[in-house]
Motif scaffolding. Structure first.
Motif, PDB file in Angstrom:
ATOM      1  N   ASP A 122       0.654  -1.319  -0.060  1.00  0.00           N
ATOM      2  CA  ASP A 122       0.012  -0.033   0.040  1.00  0.00           C
ATOM      3  C   ASP A 122       0.718   1.345  -0.146  1.00  0.00           C
ATOM      4  O   ASP A 122       0.576   2.223  -0.711  1.00  0.00           O
ATOM      5  N   LEU A 123       2.054   1.492   0.800  1.00  0.00           N
ATOM      6  CA  LEU A 123       2.657   2.322   0.994  1.00  0.00           C
ATOM      7  C   LEU A 123       3.533   2.740  -0.392  1.00  0.00           C
ATOM      8  O   LEU A 123       3.708   3.749  -0.871  1.00  0.00           O
ATOM      9  N   LEU A 124       3.816   1.579  -1.205  1.00  0.00           N
ATOM     10  CA  LEU A 124       4.569   1.562  -2.441  1.00  0.00           C
ATOM     11  C   LEU A 124       3.525   2.415  -3.278  1.00  0.00           C
ATOM     12  O   LEU A 124       4.277   3.061  -4.196  1.00  0.00           O
ATOM     13  N   SER A 125       2.453   2.407  -3.359  1.00  0.00           N
ATOM     14  CA  SER A 125       1.531   3.088  -4.184  1.00  0.00           C
ATOM     15  C   SER A 125       1.584   4.577  -4.148  1.00  0.00           C
ATOM     16  O   SER A 125       1.477   5.279  -4.954  1.00  0.00           O
ATOM     17  N   TRP A 126       2.459   5.049  -2.895  1.00  0.00           N
ATOM     18  CA  TRP A 126       2.638   6.418  -2.980  1.00  0.00           C
ATOM     19  C   TRP A 126       4.042   6.607  -3.684  1.00  0.00           C
ATOM     20  O   TRP A 126       4.655   7.927  -3.467  1.00  0.00           O
ATOM     21  N   ARG A 127       4.964   5.692  -4.126  1.00  0.00           N
ATOM     22  CA  ARG A 127       6.038   5.993  -4.791  1.00  0.00           C
ATOM     23  C   ARG A 127       7.230   6.663  -3.607  1.00  0.00           C
ATOM     24  O   ARG A 127       7.666   7.777  -4.126  1.00  0.00           O
TER      25      ARG A 127
END
Lengths: 338, 338
Positions: A122-127
């Motif tokens: 999920d966090l990675l979706s914020w790059r």
DNA sequence: TTGACATATGTTTGCGCAAACATATATTTT
DNA sequence: AAAATATATGTTTGCGCAAACATATGTCAA
């Protein structure tokens, strides 16, 4: 013309373009002012800043950060916010990221590795530019995602094991052995252990136990719970252990809260420490200084671990591939309880 | 063809377009799968998910969330991570936001209102859907930014004052008065007060002091520090107060840590509590249960405050304009120290 | 058997910004 | 005085996604 009218001429919410129009410059110049990069004359700087304030412009990082994988976010994932160990590391991380103009985005796993994988995804979706995780144990899926995305990752708390990239922490193994050695040298042979076992406590105890048993001691009793324990349970489990017939000479606790709970039981029941029973904890939390007697414990540099991990993540020169292990020193505090 | 070769056909990092190509559908269908919205057949769902995993695609929220001011971020700003009160509220917030598929972004102010303004301004650049702030005291600049951007804002901990929108907390004033009344009823007349004064402790103490002095009591000594104090200082300041000639009958502390430190001093010095001196704290932290005697305190629902504030922020039906005040009940714990 | 509605997918479009590059003027060096 | 460099600003372009809308096909009731 009122402020409200003035605002209504422009987009809602206002954009850099609107600011540029008011300040009489190009959108790109506004962008430079907002980010503090490139050459800007004093005059233009002020005009742009005033224009931004006058129309209520707030910089929008979502737009520019798009697609570039280098925006100033850092994902930080910890097991719990109820455990002071993690909030202290978090303090170090938060302070340091702030100094480096980076923004932490948090996740809490409640000690579940599956949850950790979900949260990271999920966090990675914020790059995010980087990731800080607790511990070296992760699901295969999580390792794969990190490898695939190549996101710069720091692992904190623990250095006994195989890190994804850089690790910052103490050797739990060494801490367990050090305490075992110290207590054996004091002449104790009969040990009890009280814990709630997270990954790190487990490593510590394994090393502690192995050392004790290889050097003539025994661990005669353990109270190990799968769920998180605090001071209250430390007190109760200590009472439980000391109510039996086979009383240990020392109780080793997985952390200071448990040990402090044990001490409270001894104070309440007038049990002499360390004559009747000795106590040892782990972490070296600050509140120990306030107790009537100093508990023997291992002091760990939690805030510093957070600072160093955050600095490594912030440093554009540090490379994922170097796989550096940053092992921090621990200190055995010889208190009054052993 | 190896996985690596397969990946290299596509953008780096891969986009929805790449996933769509592999799955044999349109980019929009991939978008629907990633967000779990709209109609998707079982067959397509699986193909898209497999395709995403096979090329290592991670959803990019920066791109789509651009310009729409309704992405799943919530800015959360607290004064400190070292104070258990805030980490407990944070736990409630974190758990609840997670349940609502929202993502907290944190900031720590170190109790500075100017820093708070900076942090909020910074957080707003992520276009959060909402904001959770601590306390009702903020700079004018911060209030203006919130008004201009219209970002939905919850204020927590405190309800005595004028909120920007919704507030969730307890009446510090009522808490101070309640404790004053209780202690006066017990017959105490001579009070001391030990604190480190944040905004909420200040309100509490003002109400406490006014009530005491209006009902025949006096506050003969105070030890008030501008910087954060913990258990250790609670112990030291208690020693200091009790070493003087004018000994108070009760010491009221701004929080439980300080009170517990005071208790530790009394235990160490064999001072009888409450006969020689009575003690009262504030918060009702869990660790009090583990102490040898139960400290009199005011129990506050910290986790619940976090949960409710996060729920309000998450609820699409709740409106900024309603300005609801959510006052939580407090409970006076009558312990053994008074 | 027609229409109404649910289900399932595709096409077009623009969000707001910052990289890359271009240009222009001031200042310093040779 | 010419060239080199520092300073200051502008123009063009595309990032990756989701809203809005369009278009199918299936399903059920009248």
């Amino acid at each position: 013309m009122s402020d409200k009218d003035k605002k209504n001429q422009y987009s809602n919410p206002p954009t850099m373009h609107d600011v540029a129009h008011v300040a009489g410059v190009s959108q790109m110049t506004v962008s430079r002012v907002m980010r503090g990069t490139g050459y800007i004359s004093k005059d233009v700087l002020k005009r742009v800043q005033d224009a931004a304030i006058s129309i209520g412009y707030v910089h929008n990082r979502l737009a520019g950060g798009m697609s570039k994988y280098d925006n100033p976010l850092i994902g930080v994932v910890v097991p719990s916010l109820q455990n002071r160990v993690f909030t202290e590391v978090l303090s170090g991380i938060s302070d340091t990221l702030n100094n480096n103009n980076l923004q932490p985005v948090f996740g809490v796993t409640e000690y579940s590795l599956e949850r950790e994988e979900e949260i990271v995804f999920d966090l990675l979706s914020w790059r995010p530019r980087g990731l800080i995780l607790a511990g070296l144990e992760h699901t295969d899926g999580l390792r794969r995602i990190i490898e695939q995305t190549g996101v710069k990752t720091a692992e904190i708390m623990d250095v006994d094991g195989s890190a994804i990239a850089a690790s910052f922490g103490i050797s739990q193994k060494a801490a367990g052995e050090q305490m075992a050695k110290y207590l054996l040298n004091k002449g104790y042979k009969n040990f009890a252990y009280i814990a709630w076992l997270d990954e790190r406590a487990k490593k510590r105890f394994d090393a502690f136990k192995a050392y004790i048993e290889n050097h003539g001691g025994i661990i005669s009793q353990t109270r190990i719970s799968p769920k998180m324990l605090s001071m209250k349970e430390g007190r109760e489990l200590t009472a439980d252990i000391l109510s039996g017939s086979d009383k240990p000479e020392v109780i080793y606790y997985a952390n200071d809260d448990l040990a402090a709970g044990g001490l409270m039981h001894c104070i309440t029941e007038n049990i002499k420490v360390p004559e009747d029973v000795a106590l040892a904890g782990f972490n070296g939390l600050n509140f120990l200084e306030a107790l009537p007697v100093q508990i023997t414990t291992t002091k760990t540099p939690r805030y510093e671990i957070g600072v160093e991990a955050a600095n490594w993540i912030s440093d554009k020169n540090s490379k994922q591939e170097e796989r550096r292990v940053h092992e921090f020193d621990i200190e055995l505090i010889k208190g009054d309880t052993t």
